[in-house]
Design a protein around this motif. Structure first.
Motif, PDB file in Angstrom:
ATOM      1  N   UNK A 238     -53.418   4.053 -21.340  1.00  0.00           N
ATOM      2  CA  UNK A 238     -54.070   2.747 -21.131  1.00  0.00           C
ATOM      3  C   UNK A 238     -53.812   1.791 -22.283  1.00  0.00           C
ATOM      4  N   UNK A 239     -53.391   2.327 -23.436  1.00  0.00           N
ATOM      5  CA  UNK A 239     -53.079   1.467 -24.586  1.00  0.00           C
ATOM      6  C   UNK A 239     -51.635   0.973 -24.432  1.00  0.00           C
ATOM      7  N   UNK A 240     -51.477  -0.049 -23.642  1.00  0.00           N
ATOM      8  CA  UNK A 240     -50.134  -0.530 -23.291  1.00  0.00           C
ATOM      9  C   UNK A 240     -50.153  -2.041 -23.133  1.00  0.00           C
ATOM     10  N   UNK A 241     -48.959  -2.613 -23.182  1.00  0.00           N
ATOM     11  CA  UNK A 241     -48.768  -4.047 -22.918  1.00  0.00           C
ATOM     12  C   UNK A 241     -47.840  -4.178 -21.712  1.00  0.00           C
ATOM     13  N   UNK A 242     -48.288  -4.911 -20.732  1.00  0.00           N
ATOM     14  CA  UNK A 242     -47.485  -5.108 -19.520  1.00  0.00           C
ATOM     15  C   UNK A 242     -46.744  -6.440 -19.614  1.00  0.00           C
ATOM     16  N   UNK A 243     -45.493  -6.452 -19.176  1.00  0.00           N
ATOM     17  CA  UNK A 243     -44.705  -7.688 -19.215  1.00  0.00           C
ATOM     18  C   UNK A 243     -43.780  -7.757 -18.003  1.00  0.00           C
ATOM     19  N   UNK A 244     -43.429  -8.980 -17.621  1.00  0.00           N
ATOM     20  CA  UNK A 244     -42.472  -9.204 -16.537  1.00  0.00           C
ATOM     21  C   UNK A 244     -41.107  -9.503 -17.142  1.00  0.00           C
ATOM     22  N   UNK A 245     -40.052  -9.177 -16.406  1.00  0.00           N
ATOM     23  CA  UNK A 245     -38.714  -9.418 -16.921  1.00  0.00           C
ATOM     24  C   UNK A 245     -37.712  -9.704 -15.822  1.00  0.00           C
TER      25      UNK A 245
ATOM     26  N   UNK B 287     -29.831 -10.765 -10.837  1.00  0.00           N
ATOM     27  CA  UNK B 287     -30.631 -11.776 -11.530  1.00  0.00           C
ATOM     28  C   UNK B 287     -31.981 -11.991 -10.862  1.00  0.00           C
ATOM     29  N   UNK B 288     -32.077 -11.707  -9.566  1.00  0.00           N
ATOM     30  CA  UNK B 288     -33.318 -11.938  -8.828  1.00  0.00           C
ATOM     31  C   UNK B 288     -34.159 -10.675  -8.657  1.00  0.00           C
ATOM     32  N   UNK B 289     -33.774  -9.587  -9.322  1.00  0.00           N
ATOM     33  CA  UNK B 289     -34.612  -8.382  -9.260  1.00  0.00           C
ATOM     34  C   UNK B 289     -35.929  -8.643  -9.983  1.00  0.00           C
ATOM     35  N   UNK B 290     -37.025  -8.168  -9.397  1.00  0.00           N
ATOM     36  CA  UNK B 290     -38.357  -8.348  -9.987  1.00  0.00           C
ATOM     37  C   UNK B 290     -38.690  -7.104 -10.812  1.00  0.00           C
ATOM     38  N   UNK B 291     -38.726  -7.270 -12.125  1.00  0.00           N
ATOM     39  CA  UNK B 291     -38.945  -6.150 -13.027  1.00  0.00           C
ATOM     40  C   UNK B 291     -40.281  -6.286 -13.757  1.00  0.00           C
ATOM     41  N   UNK B 292     -40.962  -5.152 -13.917  1.00  0.00           N
ATOM     42  CA  UNK B 292     -42.233  -5.110 -14.644  1.00  0.00           C
ATOM     43  C   UNK B 292     -42.139  -3.986 -15.668  1.00  0.00           C
ATOM     44  N   UNK B 293     -42.388  -4.322 -16.933  1.00  0.00           N
ATOM     45  CA  UNK B 293     -42.260  -3.339 -17.997  1.00  0.00           C
ATOM     46  C   UNK B 293     -43.589  -3.004 -18.658  1.00  0.00           C
ATOM     47  N   UNK B 294     -43.607  -1.876 -19.370  1.00  0.00           N
ATOM     48  CA  UNK B 294     -44.799  -1.417 -20.080  1.00  0.00           C
ATOM     49  C   UNK B 294     -44.373  -0.867 -21.444  1.00  0.00           C
ATOM     50  N   UNK B 295     -45.073  -1.336 -22.478  1.00  0.00           N
ATOM     51  CA  UNK B 295     -44.837  -0.841 -23.835  1.00  0.00           C
ATOM     52  C   UNK B 295     -46.075  -0.053 -24.249  1.00  0.00           C
ATOM     53  N   UNK B 296     -45.884   1.229 -24.605  1.00  0.00           N
ATOM     54  CA  UNK B 296     -46.997   2.114 -24.947  1.00  0.00           C
ATOM     55  C   UNK B 296     -47.079   2.260 -26.469  1.00  0.00           C
ATOM     56  N   UNK B 297     -48.258   2.014 -27.009  1.00  0.00           N
ATOM     57  CA  UNK B 297     -48.410   1.984 -28.460  1.00  0.00           C
ATOM     58  C   UNK B 297     -48.534   3.378 -29.068  1.00  0.00           C
ATOM     59  N   UNK B 298     -48.892   4.399 -28.281  1.00  0.00           N
ATOM     60  CA  UNK B 298     -49.129   5.722 -28.871  1.00  0.00           C
ATOM     61  C   UNK B 298     -47.849   6.341 -29.411  1.00  0.00           C
TER      62      UNK B 298
ATOM     63  N   UNK C 264     -54.813  -7.877 -28.658  1.00  0.00           N
ATOM     64  CA  UNK C 264     -55.762  -6.818 -28.992  1.00  0.00           C
ATOM     65  C   UNK C 264     -55.067  -5.663 -29.707  1.00  0.00           C
ATOM     66  N   UNK C 265     -53.918  -5.244 -29.191  1.00  0.00           N
ATOM     67  CA  UNK C 265     -53.205  -4.122 -29.787  1.00  0.00           C
ATOM     68  C   UNK C 265     -52.575  -4.496 -31.125  1.00  0.00           C
ATOM     69  N   UNK C 266     -52.151  -5.759 -31.259  1.00  0.00           N
ATOM     70  CA  UNK C 266     -51.596  -6.205 -32.539  1.00  0.00           C
ATOM     71  C   UNK C 266     -52.671  -6.181 -33.619  1.00  0.00           C
ATOM     72  N   UNK C 267     -53.892  -6.573 -33.237  1.00  0.00           N
ATOM     73  CA  UNK C 267     -55.003  -6.575 -34.190  1.00  0.00           C
ATOM     74  C   UNK C 267     -55.327  -5.158 -34.630  1.00  0.00           C
ATOM     75  N   UNK C 268     -55.320  -4.235 -33.656  1.00  0.00           N
ATOM     76  CA  UNK C 268     -55.635  -2.842 -33.970  1.00  0.00           C
ATOM     77  C   UNK C 268     -54.584  -2.215 -34.872  1.00  0.00           C
ATOM     78  N   UNK C 269     -53.320  -2.516 -34.604  1.00  0.00           N
ATOM     79  CA  UNK C 269     -52.244  -1.885 -35.378  1.00  0.00           C
ATOM     80  C   UNK C 269     -51.827  -2.702 -36.592  1.00  0.00           C
ATOM     81  N   UNK C 270     -52.389  -3.901 -36.718  1.00  0.00           N
ATOM     82  CA  UNK C 270     -52.060  -4.806 -37.827  1.00  0.00           C
ATOM     83  C   UNK C 270     -50.562  -5.027 -37.935  1.00  0.00           C
TER      84      UNK C 270
END
Length: 505
Positions: free
Chosen positions: A184-191, A201-212, A297-303
């Motif tokens: 759950x500690x993740x950042x979701x982004x579109x690409x 070029x028209x593919x709909x992509x959704x990414x997730x970055x996990x902080x753990x 939120x995650x940037x604040x936690x990880x400084x």
């Protein structure tokens, strides 16, 4: 429904009707406002039409009304007929008669986008939680109480229905594996994929970055028709590094996630990618949207802070100075120059790999009268040719030296093209474009100075001039056309009007 009888009987209102809710009161007020505004616009149109018919009674109809050009600048001598016809599209930008996109449609788009994000997020959690359990080494440990086997003595000869077919023991152990809380500690982004191939070029992509573990994964969202959807892994969850630029070899971090950032991956590391994507050595993804709340939120936690190096800051300064200089030269002739430049560079690419050398780029700038000093070009080339092999992708060259529209504008370009390319082939026929383009709300059509067919023909003439094939338009050519228009439009919402009005999006 009343089919006869006296009027008082038909118009009688029941006494026990409940009081209207606030929702319907609001809808009624909006309807009343729209009707009042529509009547005023209708009266103004008639008055203007009558006035213009008197003014232009002895003047032939002019297909290129300079009043439609944004900014009311004087047309310079170097503008061609195609430039003037392309500038007609700017008439949609700030026209008081244009019907704004309805609130209901905007709300529906927001709901659909949120539903898509939720669906992808759920699929990611399901995939990784189930994979974590199955791949956990502890699952191979035997139970304390061995299960009584009901398998026949000769298991090879036994029918399949009697054989024990399990991947691991049914007792789930997740002490050392991923949990929902960790994921759950993740950042979701579109690409989106930066590619000349319209389908990619028209593919709909959704990414997730996990902080753990600083890993990321990217999924593709596919929609078939109106009701059928699918979510599939595109980039497997792993720890990745930059493959290009000043940060090449450095691991991706939270600071690398922002709108407009590029994520690069080696195509050879992902054998399941589509063949059209694997044609390029490096896959480049552009981040188009980020969950800012989770990121902050995650940037604040990880400084964690963005540590832009002095080299990167200097590169950005050099590119911006060159882009500002060229955009000033392109402000009134951007469509013709950008589309012509793209077609010319494509013709120079004899090998079909998108790579050209330094001399090709210098010659192209000179041919299209784009003035860049020798010192500025040398500084620019050092940035573009960071690998030192003497060649560069001509798509990257255009984006770097001229710049590009922001991702908000780009999203509407992709949306318009995806509406036209209903077969998802990456190109659209001129016949389909003619059918879909609507010029009813163009100011010259409303005022009576031009017909719909004249505005449509002007658009098609300038668009066809940008195409390498006379009967179809590729995504890259469609994007170049609106990239050229975007240079002359300051306000984002004006640009959105230029796209949404004729294409009905």
């Amino acid at each position: 429904m009343c089919y006869g009888g006296s009027l008082p009987t038909c118009d009688r209102i029941p006494e026990n009707l409940p009081a209207p809710t606030d929702k319907y009161k609001l809808k009624h007020q909006q309807y009343k406002t729209e009707m009042t505004g529509g009547y005023k616009q209708y009266s103004q149109r008639n008055a203007e039409k009558a006035k213009s018919s008197i003014t232009h009674q002895q003047t032939p109809r002019n297909k290129t009304d300079d009043k439609c050009v944004q900014g009311a600048e004087a047309i310079t001598d170097d503008l061609t007929t195609l430039d003037r016809k392309a500038l007609l599209q700017l008439g949609y930008a700030a026209n008081p008669h244009i019907l704004q996109r309805s609130t209901g449609k905007s709300d529906a788009d927001v709901v659909a986008a949120e539903k898509k994000k939720q669906m992808v997020a759920e699929q990611v959690m399901i995939d990784h939680l189930s994979r974590a359990v199955i791949s956990d080494p502890e699952q191979n440990l035997t139970s304390e109480k061995p299960e009584i086997s009901h398998i026949l003595p000769d298991s090879k000869l036994a029918p399949i229905r009697f054989r024990k077919r399990t991947l691991h023991e049914t007792k789930i152990r997740t002490q050392s594996t991923l949990t929902e809380n960790i994921l759950s500690h993740k950042v979701q982004f579109d690409g989106r994929i930066i590619s000349r191939n319209g389908r990619d070029a028209c593919r709909e992509l959704v990414g997730f970055f996990f902080t753990h573990d600083q890993s990321l994964t990217i999924y593709e969202y596919r929609q078939f028709g109106k009701n059928r959807t699918n979510v599939l892994p595109f980039i497997q969850k792993n720890i990745y590094c930059h493959q290009r630029g000043r940060r090449k070899g450095k691991q991706y971090r939270l600071a690398d996630l922002y709108v407009g950032a590029n994520l690069t991956f080696l195509s050879s590391d992902h054998p399941r990618l589509p063949e059209s994507v694997k044609e390029n050595t490096v896959l480049t993804l552009r981040i188009t949207n980020v969950d800012w709340r989770a990121l902050d939120s995650l940037k604040t936690d990880s400084e964690e802070h963005d540590d832009v190096t002095s080299e990167e800051a200097n590169d950005r300064k050099i590119l911006k100075a060159i882009q500002d200089l060229l955009k000033e030269q392109l402000r009134r002739r951007g469509v013709r120059i950008l589309t012509g430049l793209g077609k010319h560079l494509q013709q120079l690419d004899k090998e079909g790999n998108g790579l050209l050398d330094k001399a090709d780029f210098k010659q192209a700038l000179k041919l299209f009268r784009l003035e860049v000093s020798e010192n500025d070009f040398e500084s620019f080339w050092l940035i573009l040719n960071s690998s030192g092999n003497g060649r560069a992708d001509y798509g990257e060259f255009k984006r770097a030296i001229i710049g590009e529209m922001n991702e908000y504008r780009k999203s509407f370009v992709r949306k318009a093209f995806m509406k036209l390319d209903f077969n998802k082939t990456g190109s659209v026929s001129i016949i389909d474009i003619r059918k879909c383009y609507c010029a009813k709300m163009h100011p010259r059509v409303i005022s009576g100075h031009s017909t719909e067919e004249e505005i449509k023909s002007s658009f098609l003439e300038t668009l066809k001039d940008a195409c390498s094939k006379s009967d179809e338009v590729s995504y890259g050519e469609f994007e170049d056309y609106y990239e050229g228009l975007s240079i002359g439009i300051v306000d984002d919402e004006d640009f959105v009007n230029v796209l949404c009005t004729p294409w009905g999006i």
